[in-house]
Write an enzyme that holds these catalytic residues in place. Sequence first.
Site, short mmCIF file in Angstrom:
data_model
loop_
_atom_site.label_atom_id
_atom_site.label_comp_id
_atom_site.label_asym_id
_atom_site.label_seq_id
_atom_site.Cartn_x
_atom_site.Cartn_y
_atom_site.Cartn_z
N GLU A 16 0.83 -1.20 0.00
CA GLU A 16 0.00 0.00 0.00
C GLU A 16 0.87 1.26 0.00
OE1 GLU A 16 -3.29 -2.32 2.79
OE2 GLU A 16 -1.98 -0.78 3.65
N GLU A 24 -4.54 -6.69 2.90
CA GLU A 24 -3.31 -7.38 3.28
C GLU A 24 -3.38 -8.87 2.99
OE1 GLU A 24 -3.46 -3.55 5.47
OE2 GLU A 24 -4.89 -5.19 5.15
N PHE A 27 1.99 -1.49 8.76
CA PHE A 27 2.27 -1.58 10.19
C PHE A 27 2.25 -3.05 10.58
CE2 PHE A 27 0.60 2.66 9.71
CZ PHE A 27 1.26 3.44 10.65
N ASP A 42 1.22 -4.28 13.15
CA ASP A 42 -0.04 -4.54 13.83
C ASP A 42 -1.09 -5.14 12.88
OD1 ASP A 42 0.39 -2.32 16.36
OD2 ASP A 42 1.34 -1.89 14.45
N PHE A 43 -0.95 -4.88 11.58
CA PHE A 43 -1.94 -5.36 10.62
C PHE A 43 -1.78 -6.84 10.30
CE2 PHE A 43 -2.10 -0.83 8.59
CZ PHE A 43 -2.62 -0.34 9.77
N HIS A 46 -1.24 0.58 16.08
CA HIS A 46 -0.20 1.08 15.18
C HIS A 46 1.14 1.28 15.90
CE1 HIS A 46 -3.97 2.30 13.21
NE2 HIS A 46 -3.31 2.34 12.07
#
Length: 338
Positions: free
Chosen positions: A32, A63, A86, A88-89, A132
């Site tokens: 992205e 993702e 990130f 976190d994703f 994040h």
Amino acid sequence: MTSNRILPMSRAISEAIAQEMRTDPSVFVMGEDIGAYGGIFGATSGLLDEFGDGRVRDTPISETGFIGAGVGAAMSGMRPIVELMFVDFFGVCMDSIYNLAAKNTYFSGGNYKVPMVIMTATGGGYSDAGQHSQTLHGTFAHLPGMKVVAPSNAYDAKGLMATAIRDDSPVMFMFHKGLQGLAWMASPDGAATVVPEDTYAIPFGQAKVVREGKDATIVTLSMMVHHALDAAEALAKEGIEAEVIDLRTIVPLDRDTILKSVAKTGRLIVVDEDYKSFGLTGEIIATVAEHDPTCLKSAPRRLAVPDVPIPYSRVMEQFVLPNAKTIADSVRASVKGA
């Protein structure tokens, strides 16, 4: 060709990628905002202009889709670098990361390789809140089949990225957003370093002693290396010489360098920006305890994030993150036997 130019970590990473793309047509990048924008943390800056949108591919916000596509491309003979914006994703694409990328070489009996780099931003300190701001080093180190890299400076980032791209296994390349050297996000002075123009590779599994000392060993990585060095500088004024080890890679983990240092100093402090329970800090302490607990003059100590989501409030966020003061306090307590 060599030079004394100083690069921020973001430019060092993008330069490593560009050099590998020039020599290997199977290398491409997707994710992205990695094209015209150059990645929100600058890790793909300039690549679109040189290589075009056939090899630098902006993706939709999916993702699961583009990580899965990266796995397929790697198994088909390409060498994709996929940016997960990130870390976190990872939750929305963990099946693609762990049940596919990490396991498919094993599942295929070694008939398929998965030469894929998943490049992702980690770290707190900027009020990005609980979705994040994590590092999650231990999450990926715990899962067999992947290599895990976390550089602390531009020189290491370039060399480790070159190694990651050439590796036939999937690699989690975890850069701390606060080390990238972006205009809108302050970085410690030591993150930007002299970076040779020539291509070079740093082998995985080789930690670096970034400061020598005789009184205590601080083992750490990524952003915490800079806090540990600041702590060691303050401690030196009090006559306490702390040795600081930058792990650089977590999988493979350079246990020998850790054991050698602790045998010399007799004290161990492990610092990580990841969560404390069930993590890297405990693994390193266990390594020393299992090898030779008699080398320790005092109980090992660990500093990490308590088991809470990273707070949005800046005051609360700074409270949960290790820093130079808390590291120095831990070393003092270890040396003085408190």
